[in-house]
Design an enzyme around this catalytic site. Structure first.
Site, PDB file in Angstrom:
ATOM      1  N   GLU A   1       5.764   9.855   3.115  1.00  0.00           N
ATOM      2  CA  GLU A   1       5.308   8.544   2.665  1.00  0.00           C
ATOM      3  C   GLU A   1       4.237   8.729   1.600  1.00  0.00           C
ATOM      4  O   GLU A   1       3.419   9.637   1.669  1.00  0.00           O
ATOM      5  CB  GLU A   1       4.753   7.721   3.826  1.00  0.00           C
ATOM      6  CG  GLU A   1       4.467   6.271   3.451  1.00  0.00           C
ATOM      7  CD  GLU A   1       4.198   5.388   4.653  1.00  0.00           C
ATOM      8  OE1 GLU A   1       4.390   4.162   4.539  1.00  0.00           O
ATOM      9  OE2 GLU A   1       3.785   5.907   5.710  1.00  0.00           O
TER      10      GLU A   1
ATOM     11  N   TYR B   1      -5.742   0.651   8.928  1.00  0.00           N
ATOM     12  CA  TYR B   1      -6.856   1.019   8.060  1.00  0.00           C
ATOM     13  C   TYR B   1      -8.187   0.668   8.728  1.00  0.00           C
ATOM     14  O   TYR B   1      -8.917  -0.198   8.259  1.00  0.00           O
ATOM     15  CB  TYR B   1      -6.724   0.329   6.692  1.00  0.00           C
ATOM     16  CG  TYR B   1      -5.608   0.901   5.854  1.00  0.00           C
ATOM     17  CD1 TYR B   1      -5.782   2.087   5.150  1.00  0.00           C
ATOM     18  CD2 TYR B   1      -4.370   0.276   5.789  1.00  0.00           C
ATOM     19  CE1 TYR B   1      -4.748   2.634   4.397  1.00  0.00           C
ATOM     20  CE2 TYR B   1      -3.333   0.815   5.034  1.00  0.00           C
ATOM     21  CZ  TYR B   1      -3.535   1.989   4.342  1.00  0.00           C
ATOM     22  OH  TYR B   1      -2.516   2.533   3.592  1.00  0.00           O
TER      23      TYR B   1
ATOM     24  N   ASP C   1       5.696   0.407   3.268  1.00  0.00           N
ATOM     25  CA  ASP C   1       5.965  -0.803   4.037  1.00  0.00           C
ATOM     26  C   ASP C   1       5.713  -2.026   3.152  1.00  0.00           C
ATOM     27  O   ASP C   1       5.539  -1.905   1.940  1.00  0.00           O
ATOM     28  CB  ASP C   1       5.091  -0.844   5.296  1.00  0.00           C
ATOM     29  CG  ASP C   1       3.620  -0.590   4.981  1.00  0.00           C
ATOM     30  OD1 ASP C   1       3.218  -0.832   3.828  1.00  0.00           O
ATOM     31  OD2 ASP C   1       2.872  -0.160   5.876  1.00  0.00           O
TER      32      ASP C   1
ATOM     33  N   ASP D   1       0.800  -1.224   0.000  1.00  0.00           N
ATOM     34  CA  ASP D   1       0.000   0.000   0.000  1.00  0.00           C
ATOM     35  C   ASP D   1       0.831   1.271   0.000  1.00  0.00           C
ATOM     36  O   ASP D   1       0.424   2.285  -0.550  1.00  0.00           O
ATOM     37  CB  ASP D   1      -0.945   0.012   1.210  1.00  0.00           C
ATOM     38  CG  ASP D   1      -0.203   0.227   2.519  1.00  0.00           C
ATOM     39  OD1 ASP D   1       0.700  -0.578   2.821  1.00  0.00           O
ATOM     40  OD2 ASP D   1      -0.521   1.190   3.247  1.00  0.00           O
TER      41      ASP D   1
END
Length: 522
Positions: free
Chosen positions: A488, A240, A91, A88
């Site tokens: 990120e 999430y 990571d 995603d």
């Protein structure tokens, strides 16, 4: 630009900062004459990004060569094949909800702007990006009422700084089923597969039919066995969580299934459940991987002009959907009397500190799509502070895209790899460690954190097309690997931007109505 950037960064006094911002915003009025962006080039880079995020066995035509095969045993412990899909962000975990949302938005962008993507020579790459995700969704849906929704563990993964090719962290897989429901992730995956089925209808009809079968099964599963997936798969709560619940995803999925099948049952579901599920009661100023209300309200409202829908006796419901859609759009344009979306001093939409660019790209996409709808239907957006024409709506969407590409006080392109100045120290494990191609030796968990993570040098690998989290509420940005809130990037940031850039590329090619000062809509 360099002088303005230095003025902004050195002025600690708030009064001086204010005037620096005014100087910068004043310069935006003539940006079309002094600064232009190659939207086609930005589009190409955006689609390349998804190849950096691939998990699984990489294909022969992989263009991002610093990446290599990874996650080749995913699902093995559970006896299922979960190889593939996308990581995603920075990571090495595969999260099903944001992955599915990424595919939905990529598919929607292709459906709206396929011709523009083709004219940029990127249609094949766009379909490849979608199919890499949908192939995985098919694998993850192992039974009509079983969907695997996560591979890897966020906690153990975040204790390690490793290339995906070297992963030693847990690859446990997690699922939702009849006893452990996940209507939100099932609904989003159904929406993704339904939208993608439309994309592949002409080029790959068999695959399109297969996607539609899975989509219908997943919708039925999510609707029959209702519940939030983060209550069934608790390890996802810290990453999430389904804050908005599952009702928005079920409405969202029903609308996409209606678009894919033309079956009135799906439209009736979205209309009959509109009040109970919040579709016509929630007025929201955020569209994200979690909150689908504004987008589904926009899709429903755009169906209002079709004559057959007016005859169904639901015209009032359509009008209520439209009212809520307009609330979101007007909030983005700062045209509501009540709540509007905050902006930075230089005009960027600002929702929250962590990864704000996801909300910007999502808003820009919805504004772009609705501007086309207004133009095609010869209508204007109805806001508290007056009616807004399609040109002004698109101009504001363009201002957000231009800010992303470099028209901002930092003079920074937040789309990595685009322009001469962009983030060099993305918070991204694979990018920050020398590539597997250069060094096939094993790099361990602590070795990554001890040596590669704290380095001040730029990342050895560039994640071209990544849209990072972006600046703070005062347009400030710190290019620091440890600054994950700003540096990120996530797949769903770029997914929505693809459609916006495609539209702007098309208008640019036509030399159309965007040759207007940006501040016309500010």
């Amino acid at each position: 630009m360099e002088e303005k950037r230095r003025c902004f960064s050195l002025s600690q006094n708030k009064f001086l900062q204010h005037w620096c911002v005014i100087l910068f915003i004043s310069s935006l009025a003539i940006l079309p004459l002094t600064q232009s962006f190659n939207y086609g080039k930005a589009l190409s880079k955006s689609l390349l990004y998804f190849e950096s995020q691939r998990s699984g066995r990489l294909p022969y035509n992989q263009r991002v060569t610093w990446r290599h095969h990874s996650g080749l045993t995913d699902g093995l412990e559970q006896g299922v094949d979960l190889v593939g899909g996308y990581y995603d962000a920075g990571d090495n975990v595969k999260f099903g909800l944001p992955m599915a949302f990424t595919i939905t938005m990529l598919s929607w962008g292709v459906l709206e702007y396929g011709d523009e993507i083709s004219s940029a020579g990127e249609y094949t790459h766009a379909l490849e990006a979608i199919k890499w995700g949908t192939d995985y969704c098919i694998k993850a849906h192992t039974h009509p009422n079983v969907l695997w929704v996560e591979v890897g563990d966020g906690d153990t993964d975040h204790y390690c700084w490793q290339r995906p090719e070297d992963m030693t962290t847990s690859r446990q897989a997690y699922k939702v089923d009849e006893k452990n429901p996940g209507s939100d992730v099932a609904g989003e995956t159904a929406a993704a597969m339904a939208a993608a089925s439309i994309v592949f209808r002409k080029t790959n009809p068999h695959y399109s039919h297969l996607l539609l079968q899975h989509a219908e099964q997943l919708f039925e599963f999510g609707d029959k066995f209702r519940g939030k997936y983060d209550e069934s798969v608790r390890v996802v709560k810290g990453y999430y969580p389904s804050v908005s619940g599952f009702k928005d995803e079920l409405l969202w999925a029903a609308l996409w299934l209606y678009k894919a099948t033309d079956k009135e049952d799906y439209l009736s579901y979205a209309l009959e459940k509109a009040n109970e599920f919040g579709g016509i009661t929630w007025a929201i100023t955020e569209f994200s991987w979690d909150v689908k209300f504004p987008a589904l309200q926009i899709i429903a409202s755009m169906l209002l002009t079709e004559e057959n829908h007016r005859e169904m006796g639901f015209k009032l419901v359509f009008e209520q959907y439209r009212s809520k859609a307009e609330y979101y759009l007007c909030a983005c344009l700062n045209k509501n009397n009540g709540s509007n979306v905050n902006r930075t001093p230089a005009g960027l939409l600002y929702i929250r500190q962590w990864n704000n660019m996801q909300y910007v790209s999502n808003a820009a996409f919805l504004l772009t799509v609705y501007s086309d709808y207004l133009r095609a239907s010869n209508q204007r957006l109805r806001c508290d502070r007056g009616k807004v024409g399609p040109e002004e709506v698109l101009l504001f969407a363009r201002s957000q895209a231009d800010y992303i590409l470099g028209a901002n006080p930092m003079g920074m392109s937040y789309l990595v790899g685009y322009g001469s100045r962009y983030p060099q120290r993305m918070h991204h494990r694979g990018a920050s460690i020398e590539s597997y191609r250069e060094n096939k030796g094993f790099i361990g968990c602590t070795q990554g954190y001890d040596y590669w993570y704290p380095r001040n040098d730029p990342n050895p690998n560039v994640v071209v097309g990544a849209l990072v989290g972006g600046p703070d509420h005062m347009d400030r940005f710190s290019d620091d690997r440890k600054n994950f809130m700003q540096t990120e990037a996530c797949t769903y940031n770029t997914a929505s931007l693809v459609g916006v850039l495609a539209k702007l590329h098309g208008v640019e090619e036509e030399d159309g109505y965007l040759n207007t000062p940006l501040l016309a809509s500010s």
